[in-house]
Write a protein that holds these residues in place. Structure first.
Motif, PDB file in Angstrom:
ATOM      1  N   TRP A   1       0.805  -1.132   0.053  1.00  0.00           N
ATOM      2  CA  TRP A   1      -0.140  -0.142  -0.010  1.00  0.00           C
ATOM      3  C   TRP A   1       0.626   1.361   0.129  1.00  0.00           C
ATOM      4  CZ3 TRP A   1      -4.493  -0.877   4.453  1.00  0.00           C
ATOM      5  CH2 TRP A   1      -4.995  -2.013   3.817  1.00  0.00           C
ATOM      6  N   LYS A   2       0.364   2.356  -0.622  1.00  0.00           N
ATOM      7  CA  LYS A   2       1.309   3.543  -0.739  1.00  0.00           C
ATOM      8  C   LYS A   2       0.461   4.662   0.057  1.00  0.00           C
ATOM      9  CE  LYS A   2       2.928   7.109  -3.613  1.00  0.00           C
ATOM     10  NZ  LYS A   2       3.234   7.475  -4.848  1.00  0.00           N
TER      11      LYS A   2
ATOM     12  N   ARG B   1      -3.360   4.308  -0.918  1.00  0.00           N
ATOM     13  CA  ARG B   1      -3.742   3.481  -2.145  1.00  0.00           C
ATOM     14  C   ARG B   1      -3.627   2.067  -1.812  1.00  0.00           C
ATOM     15  NH1 ARG B   1      -1.632   6.494  -5.932  1.00  0.00           N
ATOM     16  NH2 ARG B   1      -3.462   7.995  -6.087  1.00  0.00           N
ATOM     17  N   THR B   2      -4.400   1.224  -1.800  1.00  0.00           N
ATOM     18  CA  THR B   2      -4.125  -0.141  -1.760  1.00  0.00           C
ATOM     19  C   THR B   2      -3.767  -0.726  -2.929  1.00  0.00           C
ATOM     20  OG1 THR B   2      -6.302  -0.830  -2.706  1.00  0.00           O
ATOM     21  CG2 THR B   2      -6.163  -0.091  -0.202  1.00  0.00           C
ATOM     22  N   HIS B   3      -3.294  -2.141  -3.045  1.00  0.00           N
ATOM     23  CA  HIS B   3      -2.656  -2.977  -3.857  1.00  0.00           C
ATOM     24  C   HIS B   3      -3.521  -3.040  -5.181  1.00  0.00           C
ATOM     25  CE1 HIS B   3      -5.193  -5.588  -1.317  1.00  0.00           C
ATOM     26  NE2 HIS B   3      -5.182  -6.415  -2.413  1.00  0.00           N
ATOM     27  N   THR B   4      -5.030  -2.751  -4.897  1.00  0.00           N
ATOM     28  CA  THR B   4      -5.924  -2.642  -5.992  1.00  0.00           C
ATOM     29  C   THR B   4      -6.091  -1.616  -6.621  1.00  0.00           C
ATOM     30  OG1 THR B   4      -7.744  -2.294  -4.637  1.00  0.00           O
ATOM     31  CG2 THR B   4      -7.246  -4.674  -4.821  1.00  0.00           C
ATOM     32  N   GLY B   5      -5.542  -0.339  -6.078  1.00  0.00           N
ATOM     33  CA  GLY B   5      -5.396   0.820  -6.849  1.00  0.00           C
ATOM     34  C   GLY B   5      -6.619   1.866  -6.054  1.00  0.00           C
ATOM     35  N   LYS B   6      -7.510   1.070  -5.059  1.00  0.00           N
ATOM     36  CA  LYS B   6      -8.503   1.983  -4.281  1.00  0.00           C
ATOM     37  C   LYS B   6      -7.829   2.705  -3.189  1.00  0.00           C
ATOM     38  CE  LYS B   6     -12.568   1.315  -1.645  1.00  0.00           C
ATOM     39  NZ  LYS B   6     -13.890   1.160  -2.152  1.00  0.00           N
ATOM     40  N   GLU B   7      -8.277   3.696  -3.184  1.00  0.00           N
ATOM     41  CA  GLU B   7      -7.934   4.773  -1.849  1.00  0.00           C
ATOM     42  C   GLU B   7      -8.739   4.590  -0.875  1.00  0.00           C
ATOM     43  OE1 GLU B   7      -7.317   8.699  -2.809  1.00  0.00           O
ATOM     44  OE2 GLU B   7      -6.165   8.484  -4.659  1.00  0.00           O
TER      45      GLU B   7
END
Length: 183
Positions: free
Chosen positions: A4-5, A25-31
């Protein structure tokens, strides 16, 4: 590896514990927002064992539960302090006992979805009362000396409800059996 970023982070409170809100921002791109207690934070949990084969426990009032719980002496590791020194300090403060030897048990994360704290349990042999407990202002504690067999009976009966105490007892059991203290 951190999948996660971090996008932003802010302190929600800093005392008596540090709690943050982080936008990630998770590994799926969701914030999403994540609220948690960051580390490093360490705490010790100690089962003090007397030469007579008893354990020195505490019976402590825990306001969120509205109840007194049976626990092992425990507390935070202060900055610059080793877990071993903290373990000795907490046993002295909470039950007024000194110990001869400390055996570290496997560390664990009590609630990794909310906190980075690491619990470091110990079994301490040669515990002996050397002074009255020196409690902090908010502590309502009484010492409870139990034969170890009885402590494990209480654990099996669900009477020891504090999770960190239960896990400390679980990890300590093989060491106590090796010393012939559980039959």
């Amino acid at each position: 590896m951190r999948p996660w970023k971090r996008l932003s982070i802010e302190d929600l409170i800093t005392h008596p514990v540090h709690i943050v809100r982080e936008r990630v921002r998770t590994h799926t791109g969701k914030e999403l927002e994540y609220v948690y207690r960051p580390g490093p934070v360490e705490a010790v949990f100690v089962l003090p064992v007397t030469p007579q084969g008893t354990g020195l426990f505490i019976r402590q009032y825990r306001h969120p539960t509205g109840r007194f719980l049976v626990e092992v002496p425990a507390g935070k590791v202060d900055p610059g302090e080793t877990p071993e020194a903290a373990a000795r300090r907490e046993v002295l403060e909470e039950v007024g006992a000194a110990v001869d030897t400390l055996t570290p048990l496997p560390p664990f994360h009590p609630q990794p979805s909310f906190t980075a704290v690491v619990f470091r349990p110990f079994v301490a042999f040669g515990a002996r009362q050397v002074q009255p407990p020196t409690l902090e202002d908010g502590e309502l504690i009484e010492t409870l000396e139990l034969p170890l067999v009885e402590a494990y009976q209480r654990l099996e009966a669900g009477e020891i409800e504090d999770a960190a105490t239960a896990l400390t007892l679980f990890y300590a059991e093989r060491h106590l059996r090796a010393q012939g203290l559980l039959g």
